[in-house]
Design an enzyme around this catalytic site. Sequence first.
Site, PDB file in Angstrom:
ATOM      1  CG  ASN A  51      -5.657  -3.208  10.107  1.00 26.26           C
ATOM      2  OD1 ASN A  51      -6.591  -2.607  10.786  1.00 26.26           O
ATOM      3  ND2 ASN A  51      -4.496  -3.396  10.513  1.00 26.26           N
ATOM      4  CD1 TRP A  52     -10.043   1.023   6.649  1.00 27.65           C
ATOM      5  CD2 TRP A  52     -12.153   1.082   7.597  1.00 27.65           C
ATOM      6  NE1 TRP A  52     -10.992   0.776   5.628  1.00 27.65           N
ATOM      7  CE2 TRP A  52     -12.404   1.366   6.124  1.00 27.65           C
ATOM      8  CE3 TRP A  52     -13.229   1.789   8.272  1.00 27.65           C
ATOM      9  CZ2 TRP A  52     -13.633   1.531   5.655  1.00 27.65           C
ATOM     10  CZ3 TRP A  52     -14.242   1.962   7.739  1.00 27.65           C
ATOM     11  CH2 TRP A  52     -14.583   1.638   6.507  1.00 27.65           C
ATOM     12  CE  LYS A  53      -2.632  -0.541  10.258  1.00 29.48           C
ATOM     13  NZ  LYS A  53      -0.997  -0.155  10.465  1.00 29.48           N
ATOM     14  CG  HIS A  76      -1.710  -5.501  13.397  1.00 27.64           C
ATOM     15  ND1 HIS A  76      -0.739  -4.574  13.674  1.00 27.64           N
ATOM     16  CD2 HIS A  76      -1.993  -5.299  11.805  1.00 27.64           C
ATOM     17  CE1 HIS A  76      -0.526  -3.884  12.694  1.00 27.64           C
ATOM     18  NE2 HIS A  76      -1.123  -4.398  11.601  1.00 27.64           N
ATOM     19  CD  GLU A 136      -0.214  -0.765  13.745  1.00 27.22           C
ATOM     20  OE1 GLU A 136      -1.550  -0.749  13.812  1.00 27.22           O
ATOM     21  OE2 GLU A 136       0.335  -0.550  12.532  1.00 27.22           O
ATOM     22  CD  GLU A 188      -0.132  -6.946   8.437  1.00 29.12           C
ATOM     23  OE1 GLU A 188      -0.549  -6.352   7.518  1.00 29.12           O
ATOM     24  OE2 GLU A 188      -0.061  -6.642   9.645  1.00 29.12           O
ATOM     25  N   GLY A 196       3.490   0.686   7.074  1.00 24.14           N
ATOM     26  CA  GLY A 196       3.178   1.996   7.182  1.00 24.14           C
ATOM     27  C   GLY A 196       4.436   2.952   6.975  1.00 24.14           C
ATOM     28  CB  SER A 208       4.097  -0.226   2.199  1.00 25.30           C
ATOM     29  OG  SER A 208       4.516   0.357   3.434  1.00 25.30           O
ATOM     30  N   GLY A 266      -2.895   1.819   5.208  1.00 29.43           N
ATOM     31  CA  GLY A 266      -3.152   3.138   4.876  1.00 29.43           C
ATOM     32  C   GLY A 266      -3.831   3.031   3.458  1.00 29.43           C
TER      33      GLY A 266
HETATM   34  P1  PGA Z   1       0.116  -0.447   6.027  1.00 32.21           P
HETATM   35  O1  PGA Z   1      -0.397  -1.336   7.026  1.00 32.21           O
HETATM   36  O2  PGA Z   1      -0.748  -0.970   4.597  1.00 32.21           O
HETATM   37  O3  PGA Z   1      -0.261   0.856   6.116  1.00 32.21           O
HETATM   38  O4  PGA Z   1       1.446  -0.663   5.826  1.00 32.21           O
HETATM   39  C1  PGA Z   1      -0.846  -2.715   6.779  1.00 32.21           C
HETATM   40  C2  PGA Z   1      -1.158  -3.174   8.208  1.00 32.21           C
HETATM   41  O5  PGA Z   1      -0.543  -3.165   9.395  1.00 32.21           O
HETATM   42  O6  PGA Z   1      -1.904  -4.194   8.496  1.00 32.21           O
END
Ligand code: PGA
Length: 250
Positions: A9-11, A95, A97, A164, A170, A209, A231
Amino acid sequence: MRVPLIAANWKMHKTTGETRDFIARFLPLVGDVRGVEMVIAPPFTSLTSAMDALEGSDVKLAGQDVFWQESGAFTGEVSPSMLVDVGCRYVIVGHSERRQYFGETDDTVNRKIAASLAAGLGVVFCIGETLQERESGATFDVLKRQISDGLKGIGPDGLVIAYEPVWAIGTGRTATPDQAQEAHRFIRDELSGLYGETARSIRILYGGSVKPGNISSLMVKEDVDGALVGGASLQPESFADIVKFSTPPT
Ligand code: PGA
């Protein structure tokens, strides 16, 4: 048998040029990987260049979000069939976010899942509790509500769940393998309530993470079937290591 799925997931990262560069470096690193489904979710603007660069490879493409209508006056939105049109096989829905910053609710998530599955996309449906919810002992209630409301009226075909925990995204703070397994087992039991035996074939990914150094300890857990990686998916080397460490060497 559940085939492991590792998704990037590159966001909101990577231009078209950076996308092409990543894929050119990533594909040779995973050329001999077998038995793992690999998925990359770039921003919408990079989907076409990613598709071109992935041609001939087994790596699949995903959207990071979608709207539930097929077309119309919905400025800024993208429909499931538009994602299919540019070569997406999956879409990430719900997600944390999007829930936190963009007003996504269990109801909007439900509509997005239904429309995406109807268009033939696989859906990576994200759920997870916040730190406050975990500390107040509400984790399982939250997961239960997200599952029952998010999946209302929806069948199991094409569904992938991503657990998640919001406090692990993150932050560098990963759930322990036992915490992940406990939540994944709970999720599978809830899915069994909805779908019976079919729940055993639904993949449940862990996200939060994930790194090359912790993927193996998560993947050995019975109900952990893959990972959604933020990340650590931005560098071809670390994402390739995660893909490789996700299955025991044969
Ligand atoms: P992260 O993000 O690996 O940077 O913690 C995971 C995600 O939000 O899908």
